[in-house]
Design a protein around this motif. Structure first.
Motif, mmCIF file in Angstrom:
data_model
loop_
_atom_site.group_PDB
_atom_site.id
_atom_site.type_symbol
_atom_site.label_atom_id
_atom_site.label_comp_id
_atom_site.label_asym_id
_atom_site.label_seq_id
_atom_site.Cartn_x
_atom_site.Cartn_y
_atom_site.Cartn_z
ATOM 1 N N PRO A 4 0.832 -1.198 0.000
ATOM 2 C CA PRO A 4 0.000 0.000 0.000
ATOM 3 C C PRO A 4 0.872 1.256 0.000
ATOM 4 N N TYR A 5 0.273 2.357 -0.405
ATOM 5 C CA TYR A 5 0.959 3.647 -0.399
ATOM 6 C C TYR A 5 0.749 4.322 0.943
ATOM 7 N N LEU A 6 1.808 4.934 1.464
ATOM 8 C CA LEU A 6 1.720 5.844 2.593
ATOM 9 C C LEU A 6 2.289 7.162 2.103
ATOM 10 N N ILE A 7 1.408 8.098 1.865
ATOM 11 C CA ILE A 7 1.815 9.411 1.388
ATOM 12 C C ILE A 7 1.777 10.346 2.589
ATOM 13 N N SER A 78 -4.133 1.952 1.327
ATOM 14 C CA SER A 78 -3.264 3.094 1.078
ATOM 15 C C SER A 78 -3.871 4.317 1.751
ATOM 16 N N VAL A 79 -2.998 5.227 2.215
ATOM 17 C CA VAL A 79 -3.488 6.339 3.029
ATOM 18 C C VAL A 79 -2.560 7.545 2.909
ATOM 19 N N GLU A 95 9.740 5.526 10.231
ATOM 20 C CA GLU A 95 10.584 4.430 9.755
ATOM 21 C C GLU A 95 9.941 3.064 9.963
ATOM 22 N N GLN A 96 9.004 2.945 10.898
ATOM 23 C CA GLN A 96 8.343 1.650 11.121
ATOM 24 C C GLN A 96 7.494 1.221 9.917
ATOM 25 N N PHE A 97 7.233 2.152 8.994
ATOM 26 C CA PHE A 97 6.428 1.823 7.813
ATOM 27 C C PHE A 97 7.287 1.383 6.625
ATOM 28 N N MET A 98 8.593 1.570 6.746
ATOM 29 C CA MET A 98 9.495 1.187 5.672
ATOM 30 C C MET A 98 9.408 -0.321 5.486
ATOM 31 N N GLN A 102 4.765 1.673 0.423
ATOM 32 C CA GLN A 102 5.496 2.532 -0.508
ATOM 33 C C GLN A 102 5.337 3.948 0.052
ATOM 34 N N VAL A 103 6.384 4.447 0.688
ATOM 35 C CA VAL A 103 6.304 5.713 1.418
ATOM 36 C C VAL A 103 6.820 6.854 0.540
ATOM 37 N N PHE A 104 6.049 7.934 0.528
ATOM 38 C CA PHE A 104 6.433 9.166 -0.168
ATOM 39 C C PHE A 104 6.275 10.308 0.819
#
Length: 184
Positions: A4-7, A78-79, A95-98, A102-104
């Motif tokens: 999922p995306y984390l923007i 995604s959120v 950093e726990q989401f790395m 997919q972090v932006f």
């Protein structure tokens, strides 16, 4: 299955991140989780103004915010996460989401003095803001005390970073960002 995306939308107070994240969410059909709105829901539940809350209220709201994000990400939702993330305070939380998402990182930017003016104006225009957030700077401005721009330390994590000028039309635009993030 793709991640999922984390923007992450951030910037100093008054930089336009809340308005931008809502517009972004509407444009790309993605939910927006706002740390301030989590805190507002917490204040509603307790029925006390910010100044009457327990000392650890901001910490509790922040933990709920990150728990909510993690619940969404681990369930493949995604959120967009919106808050005034500062490196020293928030980097380990991000950093726990790395590896899980997919972090932006989208950093809203505007001249410091304009951000301060926006911050004060929104507080003066809406008295409930102070009830929910206890913005000391707004109270100082109301009393005629000149405010200084507070420091803001951008998060530095190893993800794609986009700086967004929020003074007028977004630069880059939401459509341009969408192409860079999703490759559409």
């Amino acid at each position: 299955m793709s991640k999922p995306y984390l923007i992450v939308v951030t910037g100093r107070p008054g930089s336009g991140k809340t308005t931008f994240s809502k517009e972004l969410g509407n444009e790309i059909f993605m939910p927006v989780i706002s740390r301030d709105q989590i805190k507002e829901g917490y204040v509603h539940t307790l029925g006390k103004s910010h100044n009457e809350l327990p000392e650890d209220a901001n910490k509790i709201a922040t933990e709920i915010f990150f728990d909510t994000l993690m619940g969404l990400i681990t369930n493949n939702v995604s959120v967009i996460a919106e808050a005034a993330f500062q490196h020293r305070i928030w980097s380990t939380k991000l950093e726990q989401f790395m590896g899980k998402a997919q972090v932006f990182l989208l950093i809203c930017k505007v001249d410091e003095k304009i951000a301060l003016d926006r911050f004060v104006r929104r507080g003066l225009d809406n008295s409930l803001r102070e009830y929910f957030h206890g913005d000391k700077g707004v109270d100082m401005a109301r009393k005629g005390i000149e405010l200084n721009v507070s420091s803001y330390e951008e998060p530095l994590i190893d993800v794609p970073i986009f700086n967004i000028d929020t003074l007028g039309e977004y630069d880059p635009s939401i459509k341009e960002l969408s192409k860079k993030i999703f490759g559409d």
